[in-house]
Scaffold this motif. Structure first.
Motif, PDB file in Angstrom:
ATOM      1  N   ARG A 410       0.824  -1.215   0.000  1.00  0.00           N
ATOM      2  CA  ARG A 410       0.000   0.000   0.000  1.00  0.00           C
ATOM      3  C   ARG A 410       0.855   1.261   0.000  1.00  0.00           C
ATOM      4  N   PHE A 411       2.083   1.159   0.480  1.00  0.00           N
ATOM      5  CA  PHE A 411       2.956   2.322   0.563  1.00  0.00           C
ATOM      6  C   PHE A 411       3.911   2.424  -0.623  1.00  0.00           C
ATOM      7  N   SER A 412       3.585   1.715  -1.698  1.00  0.00           N
ATOM      8  CA  SER A 412       4.357   1.822  -2.932  1.00  0.00           C
ATOM      9  C   SER A 412       4.370   3.265  -3.422  1.00  0.00           C
ATOM     10  N   SER A 413       5.462   3.647  -4.051  1.00  0.00           N
ATOM     11  CA  SER A 413       5.617   5.040  -4.483  1.00  0.00           C
ATOM     12  C   SER A 413       4.611   5.451  -5.544  1.00  0.00           C
ATOM     13  N   LEU A 414       4.140   4.505  -6.350  1.00  0.00           N
ATOM     14  CA  LEU A 414       3.147   4.844  -7.368  1.00  0.00           C
ATOM     15  C   LEU A 414       1.724   4.789  -6.828  1.00  0.00           C
ATOM     16  N   ARG A 415       1.583   4.569  -5.524  1.00  0.00           N
ATOM     17  CA  ARG A 415       0.266   4.627  -4.894  1.00  0.00           C
ATOM     18  C   ARG A 415       0.158   5.805  -3.930  1.00  0.00           C
ATOM     19  N   LEU A 416       1.158   6.675  -3.964  1.00  0.00           N
ATOM     20  CA  LEU A 416       1.123   7.859  -3.111  1.00  0.00           C
ATOM     21  C   LEU A 416       0.110   8.859  -3.646  1.00  0.00           C
ATOM     22  N   GLU A 417      -0.370   9.721  -2.775  1.00  0.00           N
ATOM     23  CA  GLU A 417      -1.249  10.794  -3.226  1.00  0.00           C
ATOM     24  C   GLU A 417      -0.467  11.734  -4.142  1.00  0.00           C
ATOM     25  N   GLY A 418      -1.182  12.306  -5.122  1.00  0.00           N
ATOM     26  CA  GLY A 418      -0.529  13.046  -6.195  1.00  0.00           C
ATOM     27  C   GLY A 418       0.366  14.181  -5.763  1.00  0.00           C
ATOM     28  N   ASP A 419      -0.039  14.933  -4.724  1.00  0.00           N
ATOM     29  CA  ASP A 419       0.764  16.105  -4.371  1.00  0.00           C
ATOM     30  C   ASP A 419       2.127  15.716  -3.799  1.00  0.00           C
ATOM     31  N   PHE A 420       2.250  14.513  -3.234  1.00  0.00           N
ATOM     32  CA  PHE A 420       3.557  14.039  -2.771  1.00  0.00           C
ATOM     33  C   PHE A 420       4.274  13.243  -3.859  1.00  0.00           C
ATOM     34  N   ALA A 421       3.527  12.426  -4.592  1.00  0.00           N
ATOM     35  CA  ALA A 421       4.135  11.570  -5.618  1.00  0.00           C
ATOM     36  C   ALA A 421       4.850  12.379  -6.693  1.00  0.00           C
ATOM     37  N   GLU A 422       4.357  13.589  -6.981  1.00  0.00           N
ATOM     38  CA  GLU A 422       4.946  14.394  -8.055  1.00  0.00           C
ATOM     39  C   GLU A 422       6.193  15.162  -7.632  1.00  0.00           C
ATOM     40  N   ILE A 423       6.425  15.288  -6.340  1.00  0.00           N
ATOM     41  CA  ILE A 423       7.541  16.129  -5.886  1.00  0.00           C
ATOM     42  C   ILE A 423       8.895  15.635  -6.401  1.00  0.00           C
ATOM     43  N   CYS A 531      -7.038  20.756  -7.549  1.00  0.00           N
ATOM     44  CA  CYS A 531      -6.294  21.426  -8.625  1.00  0.00           C
ATOM     45  C   CYS A 531      -5.020  22.093  -8.104  1.00  0.00           C
ATOM     46  N   TYR A 532      -5.006  22.411  -6.821  1.00  0.00           N
ATOM     47  CA  TYR A 532      -3.851  23.068  -6.209  1.00  0.00           C
ATOM     48  C   TYR A 532      -2.585  22.214  -6.267  1.00  0.00           C
ATOM     49  N   SER A 533      -2.740  20.898  -6.428  1.00  0.00           N
ATOM     50  CA  SER A 533      -1.662  19.961  -6.085  1.00  0.00           C
ATOM     51  C   SER A 533      -0.402  20.139  -6.922  1.00  0.00           C
ATOM     52  N   TYR A 534      -0.547  20.534  -8.199  1.00  0.00           N
ATOM     53  CA  TYR A 534       0.650  20.658  -9.031  1.00  0.00           C
ATOM     54  C   TYR A 534       1.521  21.823  -8.560  1.00  0.00           C
ATOM     55  N   ILE A 535       0.896  22.967  -8.267  1.00  0.00           N
ATOM     56  CA  ILE A 535       1.673  24.109  -7.758  1.00  0.00           C
ATOM     57  C   ILE A 535       2.300  23.749  -6.415  1.00  0.00           C
ATOM     58  N   TRP A 536       1.539  23.092  -5.580  1.00  0.00           N
ATOM     59  CA  TRP A 536       2.040  22.653  -4.269  1.00  0.00           C
ATOM     60  C   TRP A 536       3.301  21.807  -4.448  1.00  0.00           C
ATOM     61  N   SER A 537       3.238  20.841  -5.350  1.00  0.00           N
ATOM     62  CA  SER A 537       4.384  19.953  -5.584  1.00  0.00           C
ATOM     63  C   SER A 537       5.576  20.724  -6.132  1.00  0.00           C
ATOM     64  N   GLU A 538       5.308  21.681  -7.021  1.00  0.00           N
ATOM     65  CA  GLU A 538       6.397  22.498  -7.579  1.00  0.00           C
ATOM     66  C   GLU A 538       7.125  23.272  -6.490  1.00  0.00           C
ATOM     67  N   VAL A 539       6.376  23.787  -5.529  1.00  0.00           N
ATOM     68  CA  VAL A 539       6.979  24.575  -4.447  1.00  0.00           C
ATOM     69  C   VAL A 539       7.924  23.710  -3.610  1.00  0.00           C
ATOM     70  N   PHE A 540       7.478  22.525  -3.241  1.00  0.00           N
ATOM     71  CA  PHE A 540       8.323  21.635  -2.445  1.00  0.00           C
ATOM     72  C   PHE A 540       9.536  21.175  -3.252  1.00  0.00           C
ATOM     73  N   ALA A 541       9.320  20.881  -4.532  1.00  0.00           N
ATOM     74  CA  ALA A 541      10.423  20.434  -5.391  1.00  0.00           C
ATOM     75  C   ALA A 541      11.491  21.517  -5.516  1.00  0.00           C
TER      76      ALA A 541
END
Length: 601
Positions: A410-423, A531-541
């Motif tokens: 269940r904790f596989s990297s491709l099963r993470l929620e999008g805002d963390f998986a994209e970072i 919809c926020y998730s991509y910008i959120w991920s960009e900020v952390f990245a």
């Protein structure tokens, strides 16, 4: 078995694979009863009661196992496990209504067949190749209102009235029907969320993600908008000056943004995109990318020959830890185009990594799918630069998946929620814009010893960041709309956008006659309330890149630490815990703002 059949439908097109693909479709059609059974597994009361009883016993089982059980309980409850049978039926009815409305929204957009007839004078500034592609009717050019035609016109057409006409027509794509559908969708989503015990749909959607609450997302978006205002204002001043020079004293509207951004880019960036493409032969990009990931993350990829695969262009690799020689996993590269194959670049998990009951480890397996051109008559197939970035981004997901060392599948990297998986993938995209790494993946197609120039690398980065403030402001506007409608009841969406537009986009009003709510599929399908998730991920990245990698891109010590601290845990720890531990502090917005400001003008 269900996932296996779906997989063959995705990749197979010829020979025995083609027959299996057809067979898979027939089986899925005949055994459609499997699908609801498969989907309802997360609603089984008997399993939920056992898991819930186990958690209430309070046994000490270790932090990862505790987190896994908490995940199970939450997922059961989000699927309605605590509801009465009557309320479960209501929940299923609401979900079915949502699915139907989602489909209608997309169908309305797909069924939109309106076109405009424009003269060549009205299309002044458009490349000859573009005009040749347009059907001629009564001495005018027929412009279909699809993104394929609309975006180039908004970027290149010198005639302001044409740009406005195109923008208005395209901005009505879904019509009043879709606005009504979206408003109904939002109401039903709120009903579903309240049924499950949440105050609004946004809180339901965001609960398993990094921010955890809608309030946190709204605060993030508002802070981002404020932080970007100074940059965006300076950018807008530049665009207004360009319009003044070209068109005289005319009001600046939304129909002008893309055109003058493109003009500004042409003034500031010396870059021939067609020329750049000649430096990215497919094979060289792939070999350079594989070498870079091996060097950075202390991995070893070994190609496995003479293995049966679903197409003769597919390659299989094993992945080993370069130091310990432990087998970490496998990945397939299925990157060349063929008829009948899924036509997007993406990664699919064929097997998640986890610990088995006998103490052995099941290794992860993934496949990278793409549609790269093949060599023709001995000529190298070339990639456009955005395709290079896309493949690099998706292969980062492969490495994330393979690097996972969590105990539970269940904790596989491709099963993470999008805002963390994209970072991690957004972090690693930065390597596509730095000279030292980009040169490893490039070489002139007639002489691969000549890599892309340092000046071209700098121009690519400058081009990425040009007018970043204004681009992000537009994205933030839509994210705010998404959050507000999914946290509030009975919102008039068109009026909300009209009100927010000049506040966020620096006084520029919504283009009269347009209705973004009618043609914004992300809010309707797939990204509702997130919809926020991509910008959120960009900020952390951006924070991770600036803090740990910017000054030494190929530092294996830093890469190995990132692999072990960020990639390996997967979902076994909280995302903020992982990132804070790696950074040694709380994440910050500032590196992202600074990175975009540096090259924005």
């Amino acid at each position: 078995m269900l996932s296996s059949f779906l997989w063959f439908k995705l990749v197979c097109s010829q020979g025995w694979c083609h027959h299996l693909r057809i067979y898979a479709g027939q089986v899925l059609k005949q055994r459609s009863d499997w699908i609801p059974t498969f989907c309802c597994a997360g609603q089984r009361e008997d399993v939920y009661r056992v898991v819930k009883a186990f958690t209430e016993r309070g046994e000490r089982i270790g932090p990862e196992a505790t987190r896994f059980v908490q995940y199970l309980v939450r997922e059961f409850e989000r699927n309605g496990a605590k509801l009465t049978q009557t309320k479960k039926k209501e929940m299923e009815k609401l979900k079915s209504l949502i699915d139907d409305l989602n489909l209608k929204y997309i169908q309305n957009m797909n069924d939109f067949t309106k076109f405009l007839l424009l003269s060549e004078e009205e299309l002044a500034g458009m490349p000859l190749e573009f005009l040749k592609d347009l059907e001629e009717t009564d001495g005018k050019r027929k412009v279909l209102l699809t993104g394929y035609y609309v975006t180039p016109i908004l970027e290149h057409c010198k005639v302001g009235s044409t740009r406005k006409q195109i923008a208005v027509a395209y901005g009505q794509k879904g019509g009043n029907q879709n606005v009504a559908i979206l408003e109904k969708l939002v109401q039903i989503r709120h009903r579903l969320a309240r049924l499950l015990g949440y105050s609004n749909y946004s809180d339901f959607a965001i609960e398993p993600r990094m921010p955890m609450t809608s309030r946190k997302v709204l605060e993030f978006l508002e802070e981002m908008s404020e932080q970007l205002s100074d940059l965006a204002n300076r950018e807008l001043t530049v665009l207004k000056e360009l319009k003044m020079k070209e068109e005289g004293d005319a009001q600046f509207g939304m129909e002008d943004l893309l055109y003058y951004m493109k003009r500004g880019e042409q003034h500031k960036v010396d870059l021939d995109i067609g020329e750049i493409k000649r430096y990215f032969p497919v094979k060289l990009v792939i070999s350079g990318m594989l070498k870079m990931f091996q060097d950075l993350f202390a991995l070893r990829f070994e190609e496995i020959k003479d293995v049966e695969v679903w197409h003769d262009t597919v390659r299989l690799f094993s992945v080993w830890d370069a130091s310990s020689s432990d087998l970490l996993g496998y990945f397939f590269l299925d990157i060349f185009s063929r008829e009948g194959k899924y036509d997007h670049t993406c990664v699919v998990a064929l097997q998640n990594g986890c610990m088995c009951s006998n103490g052995s480890r099941k290794v992860p397996v993934a496949v990278l799918l793409s549609q790269c051109p093949k060599e023709f008559d001995g000529n190298s197939a070339l990639l456009r630069f955005p395709e290079v970035v896309r493949i690099f981004h998706e292969f980062s997901h492969v490495v994330h998946h393979i690097s996972n060392r969590a105990t539970f599948s269940r904790f596989s990297s491709l099963r993470l929620e999008g805002d963390f998986a994209e970072i991690p993938s957004l972090l690693l995209e930065n390597w596509c814009y730095e000279s030292i790494s980009l040169k490893m993946m490039s070489g002139f197609y007639q002489d691969i010893t000549k890599s892309v120039s340092t000046e071209a690398c700098q121009s690519l980065k400058r081009r990425r960041d040009m007018f970043a403030g204004l681009k992000l402001k537009q994205e933030i506007l839509l994210c705010l709309v998404d959050q507000i409608i999914h946290t509030s009841e009975n919102v008039d969406i068109d009026e909300l956008i009209k009100d927010l537009h000049p506040k966020v986009i620096l006084g520029i009003p919504l283009l009269e006659g347009t209705s973004p709510a009618s043609c914004f599929p992300r809010i309707a399908v797939g990204y509702d309330a997130v919809c926020y998730s991509y910008i959120w991920s960009e900020v952390f990245a951006a924070d991770l890149f600036a803090t740990k990698f910017k000054d030494d891109l190929l530092n294996q010590h830093a890469g190995l630490r990132f692999r072990n601290k960020v990639l390996a845990p997967g979902g076994s720890k909280g995302p903020l815990e992982i990132i804070t531990d790696y950074l040694g502090r709380e994440p910050s917005l500032q590196p992202f703002i600074q990175s975009r400001t540096r090259n924005a003008l």
